[in-house]
Design a protein around this motif. Structure first.
Motif, mmCIF file in Angstrom:
data_model
loop_
_atom_site.group_PDB
_atom_site.id
_atom_site.type_symbol
_atom_site.label_atom_id
_atom_site.label_comp_id
_atom_site.label_asym_id
_atom_site.label_seq_id
_atom_site.Cartn_x
_atom_site.Cartn_y
_atom_site.Cartn_z
ATOM 1 N N ASN A 110 -3.521 9.041 12.134
ATOM 2 C CA ASN A 110 -4.401 8.633 11.644
ATOM 3 C C ASN A 110 -5.916 7.090 12.607
ATOM 4 O O ASN A 110 -4.551 6.461 12.278
ATOM 5 N N ASP A 111 -6.508 6.990 12.986
ATOM 6 C CA ASP A 111 -6.923 5.783 13.055
ATOM 7 C C ASP A 111 -7.297 5.054 12.043
ATOM 8 O O ASP A 111 -6.978 3.849 11.996
ATOM 9 N N ARG A 112 -7.711 5.066 10.461
ATOM 10 C CA ARG A 112 -7.747 4.351 9.234
ATOM 11 C C ARG A 112 -6.772 4.936 8.707
ATOM 12 O O ARG A 112 -7.186 6.484 8.787
ATOM 13 N N LEU A 113 -6.782 4.248 7.524
ATOM 14 C CA LEU A 113 -6.700 4.675 6.156
ATOM 15 C C LEU A 113 -6.891 4.146 5.450
ATOM 16 O O LEU A 113 -7.061 2.648 4.946
ATOM 17 N N ILE A 114 -7.809 4.528 5.254
ATOM 18 C CA ILE A 114 -9.055 3.331 3.759
ATOM 19 C C ILE A 114 -7.923 4.396 2.217
ATOM 20 O O ILE A 114 -7.359 5.615 1.807
ATOM 21 N N THR A 115 -8.061 3.563 1.231
ATOM 22 C CA THR A 115 -7.327 3.028 0.073
ATOM 23 C C THR A 115 -8.628 3.343 -1.309
ATOM 24 O O THR A 115 -9.320 2.465 -1.009
ATOM 25 N N PHE A 116 -8.108 4.257 -1.842
ATOM 26 C CA PHE A 116 -9.673 4.127 -3.196
ATOM 27 C C PHE A 116 -8.815 3.592 -4.545
ATOM 28 O O PHE A 116 -7.672 4.884 -4.206
ATOM 29 N N GLY A 117 -8.266 2.586 -4.927
ATOM 30 C CA GLY A 117 -8.237 2.352 -6.440
ATOM 31 C C GLY A 117 -7.046 1.265 -6.653
ATOM 32 O O GLY A 117 -6.610 0.733 -5.656
ATOM 33 N N ASP A 118 -6.676 0.800 -7.197
ATOM 34 C CA ASP A 118 -5.690 -0.220 -8.028
ATOM 35 C C ASP A 118 -4.295 0.472 -7.296
ATOM 36 O O ASP A 118 -4.280 1.339 -8.123
ATOM 37 N N MET A 139 -13.866 9.213 14.990
ATOM 38 C CA MET A 139 -12.553 8.331 14.571
ATOM 39 C C MET A 139 -11.943 8.666 13.425
ATOM 40 O O MET A 139 -12.474 9.965 12.597
ATOM 41 N N LYS A 140 -11.102 9.677 13.905
ATOM 42 C CA LYS A 140 -9.366 10.215 12.623
ATOM 43 C C LYS A 140 -9.269 9.161 10.816
ATOM 44 O O LYS A 140 -8.850 7.940 11.267
ATOM 45 N N ILE A 141 -9.507 9.857 9.843
ATOM 46 C CA ILE A 141 -9.488 8.606 9.013
ATOM 47 C C ILE A 141 -8.195 9.841 7.909
ATOM 48 O O ILE A 141 -9.055 10.988 7.454
ATOM 49 N N GLY A 142 -7.178 8.917 7.690
ATOM 50 C CA GLY A 142 -7.343 8.723 6.251
ATOM 51 C C GLY A 142 -7.654 8.893 5.080
ATOM 52 O O GLY A 142 -7.324 7.309 4.850
ATOM 53 N N ILE A 143 -7.529 9.144 3.997
ATOM 54 C CA ILE A 143 -7.696 8.849 2.620
ATOM 55 C C ILE A 143 -6.716 8.827 0.887
ATOM 56 O O ILE A 143 -5.813 9.833 1.357
ATOM 57 N N LEU A 144 -6.068 7.493 1.039
ATOM 58 C CA LEU A 144 -5.060 7.802 0.145
ATOM 59 C C LEU A 144 -6.719 7.045 -1.153
ATOM 60 O O LEU A 144 -7.012 6.178 -1.427
ATOM 61 N N LEU A 145 -5.787 8.176 -2.454
ATOM 62 C CA LEU A 145 -6.604 7.639 -4.059
ATOM 63 C C LEU A 145 -5.622 8.279 -5.020
ATOM 64 O O LEU A 145 -4.841 8.760 -4.990
ATOM 65 N N LYS A 146 -5.976 6.903 -5.720
ATOM 66 C CA LYS A 146 -3.992 6.341 -6.423
ATOM 67 C C LYS A 146 -5.046 6.266 -7.876
ATOM 68 O O LYS A 146 -4.117 5.942 -8.598
ATOM 69 N N GLU A 147 -6.164 6.738 -7.924
ATOM 70 C CA GLU A 147 -7.138 6.948 -9.282
ATOM 71 C C GLU A 147 -7.331 8.057 -9.861
ATOM 72 O O GLU A 147 -7.811 9.105 -9.652
ATOM 73 N N GLY A 148 -6.635 8.726 -10.698
ATOM 74 C CA GLY A 148 -7.630 9.421 -11.711
ATOM 75 C C GLY A 148 -8.740 10.151 -11.633
ATOM 76 O O GLY A 148 -10.284 8.967 -11.624
ATOM 77 N N PRO A 149 -9.729 10.884 -12.181
ATOM 78 C CA PRO A 149 -10.620 11.767 -11.914
ATOM 79 C C PRO A 149 -11.354 10.620 -13.161
ATOM 80 O O PRO A 149 -11.107 10.613 -14.787
ATOM 81 N N TYR A 150 -12.701 10.536 -13.225
ATOM 82 C CA TYR A 150 -12.837 10.236 -14.900
ATOM 83 C C TYR A 150 -12.777 9.035 -15.278
ATOM 84 O O TYR A 150 -13.849 8.669 -16.665
#
Length: 119
Positions: free
Chosen positions: A111-119, A1-12
């Protein structure tokens, strides 16, 4: 599966960065392809080489850089979010690229999926 990631929060300051990275590692280990990680809003802070964490702490920018180099994952930072936070090509990790928001649409389409992390 091909996956894209969306990250919306800063480190730490939020668990999203660590969770997104661990998800990418686990997906690759299971044979999936992580096509790209798109950093948006405070997420663009994950790829600045200006961070200098204590010796006993994880270096989040170095993790993303290694993921890019070892597995060919595109690490993409939104240009508008980057400009708002003073991030430019001079301070972004070697494996990262600053790009427009339209690239996020491309990632979602290809991509097959776009997974989001963060608010």
């Amino acid at each position: 599966m091909k996956i894209g990631i969306l990250l919306k929060e800063g480190p730490y300051n939020h668990q999203a960065s660590d969770t997104a990275y661990k998800f990418a590692e686990a997906a690759i280990k299971k044979g999936h392809t992580i096509d790209a990680v798109f950093l948006y809003n405070d997420g663009v802070g994950n790829v600045t080489k200006m961070m200098d964490p204590p010796q006993d702490d994880r270096n989040i920018a170095a993790r993303w850089d290694a993921l890019s180099k070892q597995h060919g994952v595109e690490i993409l930072a939104c240009i508008a979010a980057s400009k708002r936070r003073g991030i430019n090509d001079d301070v972004i990790i070697e494996g990262g690229t600053i790009t427009g928001l339209g690239t996020l649409t491309d990632i979602a389409i290809r991509n097959d999926r776009l997974i989001t992390f963060g608010d």
